[in-house]
Design a protein around this motif. Structure first.
Motif, PDB file in Angstrom:
ATOM      1  N   ARG A   1       2.363   6.801  -6.811  1.00  0.00           N
ATOM      2  CA  ARG A   1       1.455   7.635  -7.472  1.00  0.00           C
ATOM      3  C   ARG A   1       1.951   9.238  -7.006  1.00  0.00           C
ATOM      4  NH1 ARG A   1      -4.179   4.739  -5.321  1.00  0.00           N
ATOM      5  NH2 ARG A   1      -4.049   3.015  -6.696  1.00  0.00           N
ATOM      6  N   ALA A   2       2.418   9.368  -5.975  1.00  0.00           N
ATOM      7  CA  ALA A   2       2.980  10.858  -5.423  1.00  0.00           C
ATOM      8  C   ALA A   2       3.832  11.115  -6.438  1.00  0.00           C
ATOM      9  CB  ALA A   2       3.395  10.862  -4.076  1.00  0.00           C
ATOM     10  N   LEU A   3       4.838  10.524  -6.681  1.00  0.00           N
ATOM     11  CA  LEU A   3       5.928  10.618  -7.568  1.00  0.00           C
ATOM     12  C   LEU A   3       5.423  11.007  -9.009  1.00  0.00           C
ATOM     13  CD1 LEU A   3       8.677   7.946  -6.436  1.00  0.00           C
ATOM     14  CD2 LEU A   3       8.833  10.598  -6.104  1.00  0.00           C
TER      15      LEU A   3
ATOM     16  N   ARG B   1      11.887  -4.538   4.449  1.00  0.00           N
ATOM     17  CA  ARG B   1      10.942  -4.727   3.421  1.00  0.00           C
ATOM     18  C   ARG B   1      10.151  -3.602   2.681  1.00  0.00           C
ATOM     19  NH1 ARG B   1      10.657 -10.110   3.624  1.00  0.00           N
ATOM     20  NH2 ARG B   1       9.714 -11.292   5.556  1.00  0.00           N
ATOM     21  N   LEU B   2      10.204  -2.682   3.648  1.00  0.00           N
ATOM     22  CA  LEU B   2       9.449  -1.334   3.099  1.00  0.00           C
ATOM     23  C   LEU B   2      10.604  -0.519   2.117  1.00  0.00           C
ATOM     24  CD1 LEU B   2       7.349   1.054   2.785  1.00  0.00           C
ATOM     25  CD2 LEU B   2       8.352   1.825   4.968  1.00  0.00           C
TER      26      LEU B   2
ATOM     27  N   GLU C   1      12.806   0.709  -2.952  1.00  0.00           N
ATOM     28  CA  GLU C   1      13.983   0.727  -3.979  1.00  0.00           C
ATOM     29  C   GLU C   1      13.546   0.085  -5.273  1.00  0.00           C
ATOM     30  OE1 GLU C   1      17.069  -1.061  -1.775  1.00  0.00           O
ATOM     31  OE2 GLU C   1      17.393   0.863  -0.725  1.00  0.00           O
ATOM     32  N   LYS C   2      12.810  -0.901  -5.442  1.00  0.00           N
ATOM     33  CA  LYS C   2      12.159  -1.675  -6.554  1.00  0.00           C
ATOM     34  C   LYS C   2      11.411  -0.644  -7.262  1.00  0.00           C
ATOM     35  CE  LYS C   2      10.148  -5.848  -7.916  1.00  0.00           C
ATOM     36  NZ  LYS C   2       9.321  -7.101  -7.612  1.00  0.00           N
TER      37      LYS C   2
ATOM     38  N   THR D   1       0.909  -1.239  -0.047  1.00  0.00           N
ATOM     39  CA  THR D   1       0.048   0.025  -0.036  1.00  0.00           C
ATOM     40  C   THR D   1       0.730   1.382   0.057  1.00  0.00           C
ATOM     41  OG1 THR D   1      -1.642  -1.160   1.031  1.00  0.00           O
ATOM     42  CG2 THR D   1      -1.616   1.208   1.268  1.00  0.00           C
ATOM     43  N   LEU D   2       1.834   1.253   0.984  1.00  0.00           N
ATOM     44  CA  LEU D   2       2.687   2.609   0.779  1.00  0.00           C
ATOM     45  C   LEU D   2       3.615   2.793  -0.275  1.00  0.00           C
ATOM     46  CD1 LEU D   2       3.970   2.361   4.583  1.00  0.00           C
ATOM     47  CD2 LEU D   2       2.431   3.767   3.455  1.00  0.00           C
ATOM     48  N   THR D   3       3.958   1.743  -1.078  1.00  0.00           N
ATOM     49  CA  THR D   3       4.647   1.701  -1.946  1.00  0.00           C
ATOM     50  C   THR D   3       3.815   2.326  -3.412  1.00  0.00           C
ATOM     51  OG1 THR D   3       6.168  -0.110  -1.574  1.00  0.00           O
ATOM     52  CG2 THR D   3       6.003   0.356  -3.828  1.00  0.00           C
TER      53      THR D   3
END
Length: 187
Positions: A107-109, A128-129, A134-135, A100-102
């Protein structure tokens, strides 16, 4: 703080806790240049912020209910299951939060056109975050920045740095600092 500053004599400046986290990656050898998108994730906050410069912050989004870090903590405490089941659920929960955070960061970028992402706050130490972000940034040809683990949790270095940057821009608080709950970082 005022008595100590008066005795020295040095100026006094109140520092926003989340601004300290936001700027912690600036303490690293390869700090991000402005502008960038910041994901602030700690026990009590999950925020996406467009950072144009010191004190120039635009809130892009934030959690409505529990922050990611708080949800991690609450979930861990509530699980009264056997060791293997608890581990499986915790791993699935962590994966869901990271996904979810990714997605939100991607979207923000894309929305802002920024090619730099900063992740800061206690949860930013999560391996993991970091790997997920990074990916994602690699696919976007963007870069992700974060502080070393000892600067992810609350620490004096991040507060001192934020205060130093504010003072370098001419800010100070005079004779009185007023604590303000839910103080917007951009004021």
């Amino acid at each position: 703080a005022h008595a100590h500053a008066h005795a020295m004599p040095v100026p006094v400046l109140g520092v926003h806790h989340m601004e300290g986290h936001l700027l912690a990656p600036m303490l690293e050898d390869n700090p991000p240049a402005f502008p960038f998108v910041a994901l602030l994730v700690s026990g009590g906050h999950t925020q996406l912020v467009l950072v144009k410069g010191i004190g120039e912050y635009e809130m892009l989004g934030e959690s409505v209910d529990d922050a990611a870090g708080e949800a991690f903590d609450k979930t861990a405490k509530m699980l009264g299951l056997d060791d293997e089941t608890r581990a499986d659920i915790a791993l699935a929960f962590e994966a869901a939060v990271v996904d979810t955070l990714t997605i939100k960061c991607r979207r923000a970028l894309e929305q802002t056109g920024c090619k730099r992402l900063v992740i800061a706050g206690g949860v930013s130490a999560n391996k993991r975050l970091r790997a997920g972000l990074e990916k994602m940034t690699e696919k976007l040809r963007a870069a992700v920045f974060y502080a070393r683990p000892e600067f992810c949790t609350d620490n004096g270095a991040m507060i001192a740095y934020a205060g130093c940057q504010r003072m370098n821009s001419g800010q100070q608080d005079g004779d009185r600092i007023v604590a303000v709950p839910r103080w917007p970082m951009n004021t």
